[in-house]
Design a protein around this motif. Structure first.
Motif, PDB file in Angstrom:
ATOM      1  N   ASN A 305       0.824  -1.206   0.000  1.00 13.91           N
ATOM      2  CA  ASN A 305       0.000   0.000   0.000  1.00 13.91           C
ATOM      3  C   ASN A 305       0.861   1.260   0.000  1.00 13.91           C
ATOM      4  O   ASN A 305       0.574   2.238  -0.702  1.00 13.91           O
ATOM      5  CB  ASN A 305      -0.930  -0.010   1.217  1.00 13.91           C
ATOM      6  CG  ASN A 305      -1.902   1.156   1.209  1.00 13.91           C
ATOM      7  OD1 ASN A 305      -2.513   1.476   0.198  1.00 13.91           O
ATOM      8  ND2 ASN A 305      -2.038   1.803   2.354  1.00 13.91           N
ATOM      9  N   ASP A 306       1.934   1.248   0.762  1.00 17.82           N
ATOM     10  CA  ASP A 306       2.842   2.394   0.798  1.00 17.82           C
ATOM     11  C   ASP A 306       3.520   2.616  -0.556  1.00 17.82           C
ATOM     12  O   ASP A 306       3.724   3.761  -0.974  1.00 17.82           O
ATOM     13  CB  ASP A 306       3.910   2.185   1.878  1.00 17.82           C
ATOM     14  CG  ASP A 306       3.363   2.402   3.276  1.00 17.82           C
ATOM     15  OD1 ASP A 306       2.296   3.029   3.405  1.00 17.82           O
ATOM     16  OD2 ASP A 306       3.995   1.933   4.246  1.00 17.82           O
ATOM     17  N   ILE A 307       3.886   1.544  -1.229  1.00 18.68           N
ATOM     18  CA  ILE A 307       4.513   1.683  -2.547  1.00 18.68           C
ATOM     19  C   ILE A 307       3.523   2.283  -3.552  1.00 18.68           C
ATOM     20  O   ILE A 307       3.865   3.174  -4.342  1.00 18.68           O
ATOM     21  CB  ILE A 307       5.031   0.317  -3.046  1.00 18.68           C
ATOM     22  CG1 ILE A 307       6.183  -0.157  -2.165  1.00 18.68           C
ATOM     23  CG2 ILE A 307       5.481   0.410  -4.507  1.00 18.68           C
ATOM     24  CD1 ILE A 307       6.691  -1.546  -2.496  1.00 18.68           C
ATOM     25  N   THR A 308       2.274   1.811  -3.517  1.00 20.24           N
ATOM     26  CA  THR A 308       1.230   2.380  -4.374  1.00 20.24           C
ATOM     27  C   THR A 308       1.049   3.866  -4.081  1.00 20.24           C
ATOM     28  O   THR A 308       0.890   4.691  -4.996  1.00 20.24           O
ATOM     29  CB  THR A 308      -0.098   1.638  -4.152  1.00 20.24           C
ATOM     30  OG1 THR A 308       0.093   0.247  -4.356  1.00 20.24           O
ATOM     31  CG2 THR A 308      -1.176   2.151  -5.085  1.00 20.24           C
ATOM     32  N   TYR A 309       1.066   4.205  -2.817  1.00 16.77           N
ATOM     33  CA  TYR A 309       0.967   5.596  -2.343  1.00 16.77           C
ATOM     34  C   TYR A 309       2.074   6.445  -2.964  1.00 16.77           C
ATOM     35  O   TYR A 309       1.824   7.530  -3.522  1.00 16.77           O
ATOM     36  CB  TYR A 309       1.069   5.550  -0.821  1.00 16.77           C
ATOM     37  CG  TYR A 309       0.889   6.833  -0.064  1.00 16.77           C
ATOM     38  CD1 TYR A 309       0.383   7.982  -0.655  1.00 16.77           C
ATOM     39  CD2 TYR A 309       1.225   6.880   1.291  1.00 16.77           C
ATOM     40  CE1 TYR A 309       0.209   9.138   0.083  1.00 16.77           C
ATOM     41  CE2 TYR A 309       1.052   8.030   2.031  1.00 16.77           C
ATOM     42  CZ  TYR A 309       0.548   9.160   1.432  1.00 16.77           C
ATOM     43  OH  TYR A 309       0.386  10.303   2.164  1.00 16.77           O
ATOM     44  N   MET A 310       3.300   5.969  -2.919  1.00 13.00           N
ATOM     45  CA  MET A 310       4.434   6.723  -3.452  1.00 13.00           C
ATOM     46  C   MET A 310       4.309   6.931  -4.958  1.00 13.00           C
ATOM     47  O   MET A 310       4.516   8.038  -5.470  1.00 13.00           O
ATOM     48  CB  MET A 310       5.739   5.992  -3.133  1.00 13.00           C
ATOM     49  CG  MET A 310       6.983   6.705  -3.656  1.00 13.00           C
ATOM     50  SD  MET A 310       8.487   5.739  -3.414  1.00 13.00           S
ATOM     51  CE  MET A 310       8.223   4.392  -4.584  1.00 13.00           C
ATOM     52  N   LEU A 311       3.954   5.880  -5.677  1.00  9.36           N
ATOM     53  CA  LEU A 311       3.839   5.989  -7.131  1.00  9.36           C
ATOM     54  C   LEU A 311       2.715   6.941  -7.532  1.00  9.36           C
ATOM     55  O   LEU A 311       2.813   7.649  -8.545  1.00  9.36           O
ATOM     56  CB  LEU A 311       3.604   4.608  -7.738  1.00  9.36           C
ATOM     57  CG  LEU A 311       4.767   3.607  -7.585  1.00  9.36           C
ATOM     58  CD1 LEU A 311       4.371   2.245  -8.140  1.00  9.36           C
ATOM     59  CD2 LEU A 311       6.028   4.123  -8.275  1.00  9.36           C
ATOM     60  N   ALA A 312       1.651   6.991  -6.738  1.00  7.84           N
ATOM     61  CA  ALA A 312       0.523   7.867  -7.056  1.00  7.84           C
ATOM     62  C   ALA A 312       0.897   9.341  -6.949  1.00  7.84           C
ATOM     63  O   ALA A 312       0.301  10.185  -7.633  1.00  7.84           O
ATOM     64  CB  ALA A 312      -0.655   7.557  -6.130  1.00  7.84           C
TER      65      ALA A 312
END
Length: 538
Positions: A305-312
Motif C-alpha cells: 500500500n505504501d509503494i502504491t501511495y508513493m507511485l501515485a
C-alpha cells in the motif's frame, strides 16, 4: 556578493541545473519528514516496544500486539506533534526518554517543515511551482516506504523479542540528517528573502542564476526582481505588525488580511489529517484487520500500500500546475470520500460474511483502502503543504508557513491520539467519519480557498486583499487590483523587458519603485496616492 561563498552551487550552476540542485536538497529534508512520520507505524506494533512502554502485550495465538492502554499508545506518537498531550498521560520511567526524544524530534522536524516548502516556492518559477513541490513530496512518501520496509526487514531478526527490531529503524533517521547538514551550506539563499533583508545585489544575482540572463531568458530575472521590490515596498506600507500573535489576530495587517490566511492554512492541514490518511498511514494494520486480512499477510499488504501511495504522488507532479490547486482538492475529496464509505461498508460485510466469502469481500475492502491512499497521494498530500508557502506576504512568509505546520501538528497530534480509541470503540464505522470529512472539504475549498495556480507569489497580496472571506468576492477584487497595480504583476508576465507602465519606456536595471501602490480598490478609484516614482540605486 562576498557573502555568496565560492563553494555555493549558484556559482557553478544556473537555470534548470541550479533548480534541480535546490530541489534535491529540499527533497532530502522532506524525505526525513516522511521517514520520521512513517517509522512509528511499525514500532507501535512491535512486541518488545509495546511491553517496554507499557501500553500493550503480545497475543501468542493471534501473533499480534494487543493494546491495553490506547491513550498511552497514541500519546507517545502524538507528543511528537503536540507536546501538550503529555498532560493527559500517566508519567512512567519506562517511556520518559522516548517522550523526550519525540518532543525534540518534533521540534526539529517542525523547523524543517516550516522552512523547506518556502525555500522551494521562492526559488521556483510560478509556472512550475506546484510541480517543484510535488516532486519533493514524492520523496516524502519514499521516506514512509523506506521506514516501512526497513522495519519489515528488522522484524525478521532471529531474536523475536530483541529491542534491535525497533531501535534500529528509529536510529536510522540520523543518516539523512547528517547528509542534509553537510550539503545545505552549499545551497543559495532564497532570492526573495535576500531582497526583503536589503541584500538586493545578492538577491538579484541569485535570481539571474535561477532564471537565466541571455537569449529568450533575458529580462526575466530583472522583471521578477522589480515585482519583488515593489511588493516589499507595498507590504511595508500596508502592514504594521509581523509577530506570530499579530498574524493570528490580524493586528496591524490592514488589507493584507494575514489572520484570514493563518486560519485557512491551519484548517487545511487539520482537514488533511481528518480525511483519513492519518489512520491508514499510522494504523494501517488495524484497518487491514477490520478488512479481514490475516496476520501473516498484514505486513506485506501494508508495505505494498505504501509503494502504491508513493507511485501515485507522481500523478500530482504532472497535474498540479495544469488543473490548479482547487480542482486537485475537489477530485481528491470526491474520490477519497467514496473510498472511505465503500471500504467501511465492505469491512462490515467482511465481518458478517461466511468463511467462503470472507476472503473475497475483504479483498474488495482492501482495494478501496489502496485506492484511497493512491488518490490522497495524487491530491491532498501536496496541496496543504504548498498552499501555505504560496499565499503569505513576503515579510511573514516563513512565519505563515509555520502556522501551517501548527495546523499539521494539531491535526496529526489529535488524530493519532484519538484513533486507537476511535477504532476500538467504533471499528469500521471510523471510516464513515473520514468519508464525511471529505464531503465537508468540498464545500470549504469551494467557498474559502482562492486559486494560486499560475500566479506569482507577488500576486497573492492582491488575491487576499478583499474584505470578504468568500472566493468569488476575492476574485472580483483581485481583477480590479491587478489592473490598478500593474507594477506588482505585469513585469514577470512580460518576460523580456521591464517597462514603466506610465510612459512605456524601458526602466533601467533595478531602480524604479512606484509610491501609489495600494490594496484598497476604493482608494485607488478615488485617485488617492501619488503617481510619482522614487529612484533606488543598487
Amino acid at each position: 556578493m562576498e557573502r555568496i561563498g565560492k563553494w555555493n552551487v549558484a556559482r557553478r550552476y544556473e537555470k534548470r541545473s541550479l533548480l534541480i540542485a535546490v530541489n534535491c536538497v529540499a527533497a532530502l529534508s522532506i524525505f526525513f519528514f516522511g521517514y520520521d512520520q512513517g517509522v512509528m507505524g511499525g514500532v507501535n506494533t512491535n512486541r518488545h516496544y509495546a511491553e517496554t512502554m507499557g501500553f500493550g502485550h503480545w497475543d501468542e495465538a493471534g501473533k499480534i500486539v494487543v493494546i491495553d492502554k490506547t491513550l498511552l499508545q497514541g500519546g507517545i506518537v502524538a507528543v511528537y506533534y503536540l507536546p501538550g498531550t503529555l498532560l493527559l498521560l500517566e508519567p512512567s520511567v519506562g517511556f520518559v526518554l522516548i517522550y523526550l526524544a519525540r518532543v525534540l524530534n518534533g521540534i526539529g522536524t517542525g523547523i524543517l517543515n516550516a522552512i523547506t516548502p518556502v525555500w522551494a516556492t521562492e526559488t521556483a518559477e510560478h509556472t512550475s511551482r506546484g510541480q517543484f513541490v510535488a516532486i519533493e513530496f514524492t520523496l516524502n512518501i519514499f521516506g514512509v516506504v523506506a521506514a516501512y520496509w526497513i522495519e519489515f526487514g528488522t522484524s525478521k531478526y532471529h531474536i523475536a523479542t530483541s529491542s534491535f527490531i525497533w531501535r534500529f529503524p528509529i536510529a536510522f533517521q540520523i543518516a539523512p540528517l547528517i547528509l542534509l547538514a553537510c550539503v545545505v551550506y552549499l545551497m543559495p539563499e532564497s532570492p526573495r528573502w535576500l531582497i526583503k533583508m536589503g541584500r538586493e545585489e545578492e538577491g538579484r544575482y541569485i535570481l539571474g542564476r535561477l532564471r537565466g540572463e541571455t537569449g529568450e531568458d533575458e529580462g526575466k530575472a530583472e522583471a521578477e526582481f522589480q515585482d519583488i521590490r515593489n511588493n516589499v515596498e507595498l507590504e511595508r506600507k500596508t502592514a504594521k505588525q509581523q509577530s506570530y500573535f499579530a498574524m493570528f489576530f490580524g493586528i496591524g495587517a490592514g488589507k493584507l488580511h494575514t489572520a484570514r490566511r493563518v486560519q485557512l492554512v491551519i484548517w487545511l492541514q487539520i482537514l488533511q489529517e481528518w480525511i483519513g490518511i492519518a489512520g491508514i498511514t499510522i494504523y494501517g494494520p488495524v484497518i487491514f484487520t477490520i478488512a479481514g486480512i490475516s496476520a501473516e499477510d498484514r505486513l506485506w499488504v501494508a508495505g505494498l500500500n505504501d509503494i502504491t501511495y508513493m507511485l501515485a504522488t507522481l500523478l500530482c507532479v504532472f497535474t498540479l500546475d495544469r488543473i490548479g490547486r482547487r480542482w486537485t482538492l475537489y477530485w481528491g475529496s470526491v474520490g477519497q470520500g467514496i473510498c472511505m464509505f465503500v471500504a467501511g461498508g465492505l469491512a462490515k460485510a467482511t465481518q458478517e460474511a461466511s468463511e467462503g466469502n470472507k476472503k473475497g469481500v475483504g479483498g474488495a475492502a482492501t482495494f478501496f483502502v489502496f485506492l484511497f491512499t493512491a488518490i490522497f497521494g495524487a491530491t491532498w498530500l501536496t496541496v496543504p503543504w504548498l498552499y501555505p508557502a504560496e499565499i503569505f506576504p513576503l515579510q511573514v512568509r516563513a512565519k505563515g508557513n509555520a502556522w501551517g505546520v501548527v495546523g499539521w501538528s494539531i491535526g496529526n497530534g489529535w488524530t493519532v491520539l484519538l484513533l486507537p480509541t476511535m477504532f476500538k470503540k467504533m471499528g469500521e464505522r471510523s471510516l464513515y467519519v473520514f468519508g464525511g470529512v471529505n464531503v465537508l472539504t468540498i464545500l470549504t475549498t469551494w467557498a474559502f480557498y482562492p486559486e494560486t495556480n499560475q500566479r506569482t507569489l507577488e500576486e497573492m497580496n492582491l488575491v487576499f486583499a478583499s474584505d470578504s472571506w468568500f472566493t468569488w468576492e476575492a476574485e472580483k477584487n483581485y481583477a480590479i487590483l491587478k489592473e490598478q497595480n500593474p507594477e506588482l504583476v505585469q513585469a514577470a508576465q512580460r518576460g523580456n523587458s521591464v517597462i514603466d507602465p506610465e510612459t512605456g519606456a524601458a526602466m533601467r536595471k533595478g531602480s524604479l519603485v512606484p509610491r501609489n501602490l495600494s490594496l484598497d480598490t476604493k482608494a485607488l478609484a478615488n485617485g488617492e496616492g501619488s503617481d510619482e516614482y522614487v529612484e533606488k540605486k543598487l
